[in-house]
Design a protein around this motif. Structure first.
Motif, mmCIF file in Angstrom:
data_model
loop_
_atom_site.group_PDB
_atom_site.id
_atom_site.type_symbol
_atom_site.label_atom_id
_atom_site.label_comp_id
_atom_site.label_asym_id
_atom_site.label_seq_id
_atom_site.Cartn_x
_atom_site.Cartn_y
_atom_site.Cartn_z
ATOM 1 N N VAL A 96 35.231 -6.862 -53.082
ATOM 2 C CA VAL A 96 34.001 -7.588 -52.549
ATOM 3 C C VAL A 96 34.828 -8.922 -51.601
ATOM 4 N N VAL A 97 35.614 -9.384 -52.063
ATOM 5 C CA VAL A 97 36.028 -10.855 -51.336
ATOM 6 C C VAL A 97 36.725 -10.194 -50.090
ATOM 7 N N SER A 134 44.513 -4.078 -47.598
ATOM 8 C CA SER A 134 43.036 -3.750 -47.664
ATOM 9 C C SER A 134 42.118 -4.560 -46.781
ATOM 10 N N PHE A 135 42.375 -5.554 -46.342
ATOM 11 C CA PHE A 135 41.716 -6.408 -45.223
ATOM 12 C C PHE A 135 41.814 -5.601 -44.060
ATOM 13 N N ALA A 136 43.077 -5.354 -43.616
ATOM 14 C CA ALA A 136 42.948 -4.638 -42.314
ATOM 15 C C ALA A 136 42.129 -3.200 -42.490
ATOM 16 N N PHE A 173 37.753 -13.767 -65.264
ATOM 17 C CA PHE A 173 38.060 -12.870 -64.515
ATOM 18 C C PHE A 173 38.160 -13.121 -63.042
ATOM 19 N N VAL A 174 37.020 -14.078 -62.716
ATOM 20 C CA VAL A 174 36.897 -14.647 -61.316
ATOM 21 C C VAL A 174 38.406 -15.396 -60.961
ATOM 22 N N LYS A 175 38.967 -16.084 -61.901
ATOM 23 C CA LYS A 175 40.183 -16.799 -61.455
ATOM 24 C C LYS A 175 41.164 -15.687 -61.394
ATOM 25 N N ARG A 176 41.453 -14.787 -62.367
ATOM 26 C CA ARG A 176 42.315 -13.709 -62.262
ATOM 27 C C ARG A 176 42.244 -13.154 -60.957
ATOM 28 N N ALA A 177 41.056 -12.919 -60.234
ATOM 29 C CA ALA A 177 40.813 -12.203 -59.110
ATOM 30 C C ALA A 177 41.583 -12.837 -58.090
#
Length: 460
Positions: A346-347, A21-23, A3-7
């Motif tokens: 989270v990222v 989302s970042f903005a 799931f980490v790679k998929r994210a």
């Protein structure tokens, strides 16, 4: 594929949604960080103000403890030795106390005319013995001004020295260094005093002092030793009517009161300890105003951002229903799908918080300083516009409270210094991640309650 790679692939493949989302997170992070930084800067400025001004605690008679007035009770007194003990407590920077008695001018000296009709008897005035005249509330607030000479201090307490009002000095042609002979209340004991200083009391000659009933122009302030010498007929230790303690730190008020009550015990019966932090309140008023504004803005932006993020995540989850259905049909656990969605948030949040920490302090310093400058200017104008009551008036009928007189040398603070601490960044991170995870959990949980077959066949 884990799931980490998929994210990571999902964030890259959906660049538009990732940027939105970042903005959103960036705006939330900047506003929350700005609120935290302003709170921290104003709190530090308030603390510095308290330490620079200290705190004034007055020991005075407590009318509520006098009991029945018809019983003929006299005003309470406390031994000077007890006050000295309180003055040695670790919270105290300086202290003074006062005692008073009737005194009479001798020789050719005359009182200033036009005052109350001999409330102390012919030729009588009030001799106020003080340990340190510079710490008296009227001198510290700027109401009284020392025009020439020096204040009476603890080093002078055994000397016979006086401060006299300028009108009494002019009436009798007195100047600093001249001698005055006073007679005590027994009208027998006399002592020669040296004029140590001349002060100004702005009250008119005709206005009787509220506490002693005499003309302000005829009030004398003498050393405690000198005034005690005039009352030589009084037996027992020197008695004090009131005292003032200037503390090292305004935050020490509670500790000082507790230790004072423990040290003095029953000697404080009939007295109360009142803190006077008017100077601190005058200086920090603008700080409290901008802190309130920043806190409200922070919460509004946080709530609005959380709502926007929830809508974005909800839309994204609905668009990925088939993706989730295929993964569930292939045996992927629901927990990992939720973890993938959370990791994506989270990222993005971590990146936004990191970027916000680069320019938010400078932005907050500029915006906060501008806002504080406006509040401080408004506070200054309000202080400058204060006018004292008309001569002979209490000011009540004019809507003027004499106690509202501004404290001198206590200008409203107009500068703050914003500093970013690791703890501030950790707080913003916790808030941002909490908002992101909450926004993820609500829509993701709703979708994942469905079975893979329902997701793939209904398509909604």
């Amino acid at each position: 594929m884990n799931f980490v790679k998929r994210a990571g692939l999902s964030l890259w493949a959906r660049k538009g949604r990732t940027l939105i989302s970042f903005a959103t997170f960036l705006v939330i992070s900047v506003m929350v960080l700005a609120g935290i930084l302003i709170n921290g800067a104003t709190a530090q400025a308030e603390q510095d103000a308290k330490r620079s001004v200290g705190a004034e605690v007055n020991l005075d008679m407590d009318p509520g403890q006098l009991g029945d007035p018809s019983a003929g009770l006299q005003a309470p007194h406390i031994d000077a030795a007890t006050v000295d003990k309180l003055g040695k407590l670790p919270q105290v920077q300086k202290y003074t106390y006062s005692m008073w008695d009737r005194a009479l001018l001798k020789g050719e000296l005359e009182l200033v005319d036009g005052g109350p009709q001999d409330p102390m008897g012919p030729g009588g005035t009030v001799g106020m013995g003080v340990l340190d005249s510079s710490l008296l509330p009227d001198f510290r607030s700027g109401k009284f001004t020392l025009l020439s000479g020096e204040h009476l201090t603890a080093a002078d307490q055994d000397e016979k020295q006086l401060l006299i009002e300028e009108r009494l000095a002019e009436k009798n042609g007195l100047k600093v260094g001249d001698k005055i002979t006073l007679t005590g209340n027994d009208e027998k004991t006399t002592a020669d005093f040296t004029v140590a200083g001349i002060y100004r009391d702005p009250r008119p000659t005709t206005e009787a002092d509220a506490e002693y009933g005499i003309s302000p122009a005829n009030m004398l302030y003498g050393t405690v030793g000198g005034m005690a010498a005039l009352a030589s007929g009084t037996k027992g230790p020197l008695q004090v009517g009131k005292a003032t303690f200037l503390l090292q730190d305004a935050d020490a008020q509670g500790a000082f009161k507790d230790e004072a009550k423990h040290a003095a015990g029953s000697a404080l019966d009939g007295f109360k300890l009142d803190a006077n932090d008017k100077a601190v309140q005058q200086m920090t008023g603008p700080l409290k105003s901008i802190r309130s504004t920043a806190t409200v803005a922070m919460w509004l932006m946080g709530l609005a951002g959380a709502a926007v993020l929830t809508l974005l995540v909800n839309l994204a989850v609905k668009q990925r229903r088939k993706e989730y259905g295929v993964l569930l049909a292939m045996g992927e656990r629901k927990g990992k799908l939720i973890a993938q969605q959370a990791l994506e948030i989270v990222v993005v949040a971590a990146l936004a918080i990191g970027v916000s920490s680069l320019f938010a302090p400078a932005l907050t310093q500029s915006a906060g300083q501008s806002l504080l400058g406006k509040e401080a200017s408004a506070a200054e104008r309000k202080l400058d516009s204060w006018q004292p009551p008309a001569p002979g008036s209490t000011g009540i009928d004019q809507g003027i409270d004499p106690n509202d007189k501004p404290v001198e040398n206590a200008d409203p603070i107009n500068k703050i210094t914003v500093r970013l601490d690791p703890a501030d960044l950790a707080t913003v991170g916790a808030i941002g991640l909490g908002i992101g995870l909450l926004a993820t959990a609500v829509p993701a949980g709703a979708v994942l309650r469905l079975s893979p077959r329902s997701i793939l066949t209904k398509g909604k």
